[in-house]
Scaffold this motif. Structure first.
Motif, mmCIF file in Angstrom:
data_model
loop_
_atom_site.group_PDB
_atom_site.id
_atom_site.type_symbol
_atom_site.label_atom_id
_atom_site.label_comp_id
_atom_site.label_asym_id
_atom_site.label_seq_id
_atom_site.Cartn_x
_atom_site.Cartn_y
_atom_site.Cartn_z
ATOM 1 N N ARG A 135 58.086 2.763 26.335
ATOM 2 C CA ARG A 135 58.122 2.944 27.789
ATOM 3 C C ARG A 135 59.581 2.973 28.227
ATOM 4 O O ARG A 135 60.313 2.019 27.989
ATOM 5 N N LYS A 136 59.972 4.021 28.903
ATOM 6 C CA LYS A 136 61.365 4.134 29.357
ATOM 7 C C LYS A 136 61.413 3.909 30.872
ATOM 8 O O LYS A 136 61.724 4.813 31.639
ATOM 9 N N ALA A 137 61.106 2.690 31.277
ATOM 10 C CA ALA A 137 61.054 2.356 32.697
ATOM 11 C C ALA A 137 61.919 1.152 33.041
ATOM 12 O O ALA A 137 61.861 0.658 34.160
ATOM 13 N N GLY A 138 62.725 0.664 32.089
ATOM 14 C CA GLY A 138 63.565 -0.482 32.355
ATOM 15 C C GLY A 138 62.779 -1.780 32.443
ATOM 16 O O GLY A 138 61.619 -1.859 32.033
ATOM 17 N N TRP A 139 63.433 -2.809 32.997
ATOM 18 C CA TRP A 139 62.766 -4.092 33.190
ATOM 19 C C TRP A 139 63.308 -4.756 34.443
ATOM 20 O O TRP A 139 64.361 -4.375 34.960
ATOM 21 N N LEU A 140 62.596 -5.760 34.925
ATOM 22 C CA LEU A 140 62.913 -6.417 36.187
ATOM 23 C C LEU A 140 63.394 -7.845 35.950
ATOM 24 O O LEU A 140 62.804 -8.581 35.154
ATOM 25 N N LYS A 141 64.443 -8.228 36.674
ATOM 26 C CA LYS A 141 64.901 -9.611 36.680
ATOM 27 C C LYS A 141 64.638 -10.170 38.071
ATOM 28 O O LYS A 141 65.180 -9.670 39.063
ATOM 29 N N LEU A 142 63.779 -11.168 38.143
ATOM 30 C CA LEU A 142 63.276 -11.685 39.412
ATOM 31 C C LEU A 142 64.013 -12.952 39.821
ATOM 32 O O LEU A 142 64.325 -13.806 38.982
ATOM 33 N N PHE A 143 64.234 -13.096 41.124
ATOM 34 C CA PHE A 143 64.937 -14.264 41.653
ATOM 35 C C PHE A 143 64.117 -14.850 42.799
ATOM 36 O O PHE A 143 63.619 -14.129 43.659
ATOM 37 N N ARG A 144 64.040 -16.186 42.834
ATOM 38 C CA ARG A 144 63.189 -16.871 43.813
ATOM 39 C C ARG A 144 63.923 -17.253 45.095
ATOM 40 O O ARG A 144 63.275 -17.667 46.051
ATOM 41 N N SER A 145 65.264 -17.157 45.125
ATOM 42 C CA SER A 145 66.015 -17.583 46.310
ATOM 43 C C SER A 145 67.175 -16.626 46.554
ATOM 44 O O SER A 145 67.590 -15.872 45.664
ATOM 45 N N GLU A 146 67.721 -16.689 47.752
ATOM 46 C CA GLU A 146 68.879 -15.859 48.089
ATOM 47 C C GLU A 146 70.076 -16.231 47.220
ATOM 48 O O GLU A 146 70.830 -15.361 46.772
ATOM 49 N N ARG A 147 70.254 -17.539 46.975
ATOM 50 C CA ARG A 147 71.404 -17.974 46.173
ATOM 51 C C ARG A 147 71.358 -17.383 44.773
ATOM 52 O O ARG A 147 72.355 -16.835 44.280
ATOM 53 N N THR A 148 70.223 -17.467 44.106
ATOM 54 C CA THR A 148 70.160 -16.945 42.738
ATOM 55 C C THR A 148 70.163 -15.423 42.730
ATOM 56 O O THR A 148 70.698 -14.809 41.800
ATOM 57 N N PHE A 149 69.611 -14.805 43.777
ATOM 58 C CA PHE A 149 69.624 -13.343 43.846
ATOM 59 C C PHE A 149 71.041 -12.816 44.000
ATOM 60 O O PHE A 149 71.431 -11.821 43.369
ATOM 61 N N VAL A 150 71.846 -13.489 44.798
ATOM 62 C CA VAL A 150 73.238 -13.069 44.966
ATOM 63 C C VAL A 150 73.971 -13.128 43.626
ATOM 64 O O VAL A 150 74.688 -12.200 43.241
ATOM 65 N N ALA A 151 73.778 -14.218 42.902
ATOM 66 C CA ALA A 151 74.436 -14.350 41.596
ATOM 67 C C ALA A 151 73.931 -13.286 40.622
ATOM 68 O O ALA A 151 74.713 -12.691 39.867
ATOM 69 N N GLY A 152 72.634 -13.026 40.643
ATOM 70 C CA GLY A 152 72.075 -12.014 39.766
ATOM 71 C C GLY A 152 72.530 -10.618 40.108
ATOM 72 O O GLY A 152 72.776 -9.794 39.217
ATOM 73 N N ARG A 153 72.677 -10.354 41.381
ATOM 74 C CA ARG A 153 73.155 -9.042 41.836
ATOM 75 C C ARG A 153 74.600 -8.822 41.397
ATOM 76 O O ARG A 153 74.962 -7.743 40.917
#
Length: 410
Positions: A135-153
């Motif tokens: 499957r050539k669709a990539g993968w998702l990294k999920l974040f539960r809060s704004e703080r962790t999403f900012v770091a992940g972004r």
């Protein structure tokens, strides 16, 4: 006594891909393993071919993260106090190799492998009739809060200068893509990687291609491996085997063959677990819950839940606490049905402190070669490190600098 050009010791995905790459360059090859092909570490991974993972998993330097790990408060990494004296020297070295300047150097050394990891697999998969598994669709990294999403972004955006693509989703955009995922603040979609519906099926397809082209797979114990006057020998169920050259692809069991020959590497084992579940809804992409340290992957058998890292001795009894905790959290993230396996599966990831594999010749034994220590990326790097090893063994110009992967660095 049976004879061959090259003995490949270890029939996980790395060993089988290495055997194929050597065979493609005109070598007669025999694969030897104590079990069936792909039945150890290769059996239970998340099925990702991580085309985007230029930067390795690093030892954390944030004091808050270290405090959580110290009290076993982070689900993505667990340890056993009884084993801490055994792991402490390795962890110290891992911390040192994770310093920013060292980590960047290691990442740049591994970059050519990551850049070619998917294309090398696709070549072998086309020849093996296995492209239907991809499957050539990539993968998702999920974040539960704004703080962790900012770091992940921010972390995701660091790979864009290397020609890699990501998409950023808020909760509404993620629901449009994956309606069954609940409780997620934001996500990063890594678009370049691919995934497999069945990792074991890929190993077996590669093995079938290897055998169709004249290769042999024999059962034998690595403990019987030895140098001889004519090369290297091993005992198999079909009798003795002698090869002019040998490649050790034993992953976390590399020490079984190396230690009697006087080689030692600082390798630790990060164990991991998985369980399959009947899907209660559709999941179109592998999805990592970054805040809780587990991954859900749609597989042919169902939804596979894979855990983070457990630091324990390689052969210690399983401890299912990490996967039990992960399952409880995962059921709130995605509607998992009943368990499909009698017990959780446990695997062992062979990890070196600089997060680079060992690839290349043995310094004191002519004709002995190594290809092991692929940490979390055995599936990802199997075909491309098999190519690099085969180029070195057959005297071709290697497509990447092999120096950083030499066992001599230890």
């Amino acid at each position: 006594m049976r004879r061959t050009d090259v003995l490949v010791l270890g029939a996980g995905i790395v060993g089988v891909a290495t055997a194929l790459q050597l065979q493609a360059r005109g070598r007669g090859v025999v694969l030897v393993d104590r079990r069936g092909a792909g039945e150890e570490t290769s059996f239970g991974n998340a099925g990702l071919i991580e085309r985007a993972s230029i930067f390795p998993y690093l030892f954390p330097r944030d004091w808050r993260a270290l405090a959580r790990y110290a009290v076993n408060g982070a689900n993505e990494a667990r340890y056993h106090l009884r084993d801490l004296p055994f792991f402490a020297p390795w962890l110290l070295r891992y911390w040192r190799e994770s310093a920013p300047e060292r980590a960047f150097r290691h990442a740049m050394a591994a970059r050519p492998l990551i850049e070619h990891c998917l294309s090398e697999h696709e070549k072998l998969m086309a020849e093996a009739g296995a492209l239907d598994l991809l499957r050539k669709a990539g993968w998702l990294k999920l974040f539960r809060s704004e703080r962790t999403f900012v770091a992940g972004r921010e972390a995701a955006q660091k790979i864009e200068p290397y020609g890699l693509k990501v998409a950023l989703y808020d909760s509404a955009a993620l629901r449009a893509l994956e309606p069954a995922l609940q409780g997620v603040h934001g996500a990063v979609h890594y678009l370049d990687p691919a995934s497999l519906k069945d990792p074991l099926a890929l190993t077996l397809k590669y093995l079938a291609l290897f055998e169709q082209r004249g290769g042999s797979f024999l059962r034998g114990e690595a403990a019987t491996f030895r140098p001889t006057n004519e090369g290297y020998g091993v005992e198999t169920a079909q009798g003795g085997l002698l090869a002019r050259e040998a490649v050790v692809c034993l992953g976390p069991w590399a020490d079984v063959a190396l230690a009697p020959l006087g080689y030692s590497v600082p390798m630790a084992v990060k164990r991991g677990y998985h369980m399959h579940y009947a899907p209660g809804a559709t999941l179109g992409h592998p999805a990592l819950d970054a805040d809780n340290g587990f991954l859900l992957a749609p597989m042919a058998r169902g939804i596979r839940l894979t855990t983070g890292a457990e630091f324990a001795r390689r052969d210690a009894a399983p401890d299912y606490g990490q996967i039990e905790t992960s399952e409880k959290i995962a059921r709130k993230l995605f509607p998992l049905g009943e368990r499909l396996d009698p017990l959780p599966w446990m695997g062992r990831r062979p990890c070196l402190p600089d997060m680079l594999p060992v690839i290349g010749p043995a310094p004191r034994h002519r004709g002995l070669w190594f290809n092991f220590g692929h940490q979390h990326h055995g599936l990802t790097l199997a075909a491309v490190t098999g190519r690099l090893l085969a180029e070195m063994l057959t005297g071709e110009d290697p497509f990447a600098d092999p120096g950083p992967f030499s066992i001599a660095r230890f």
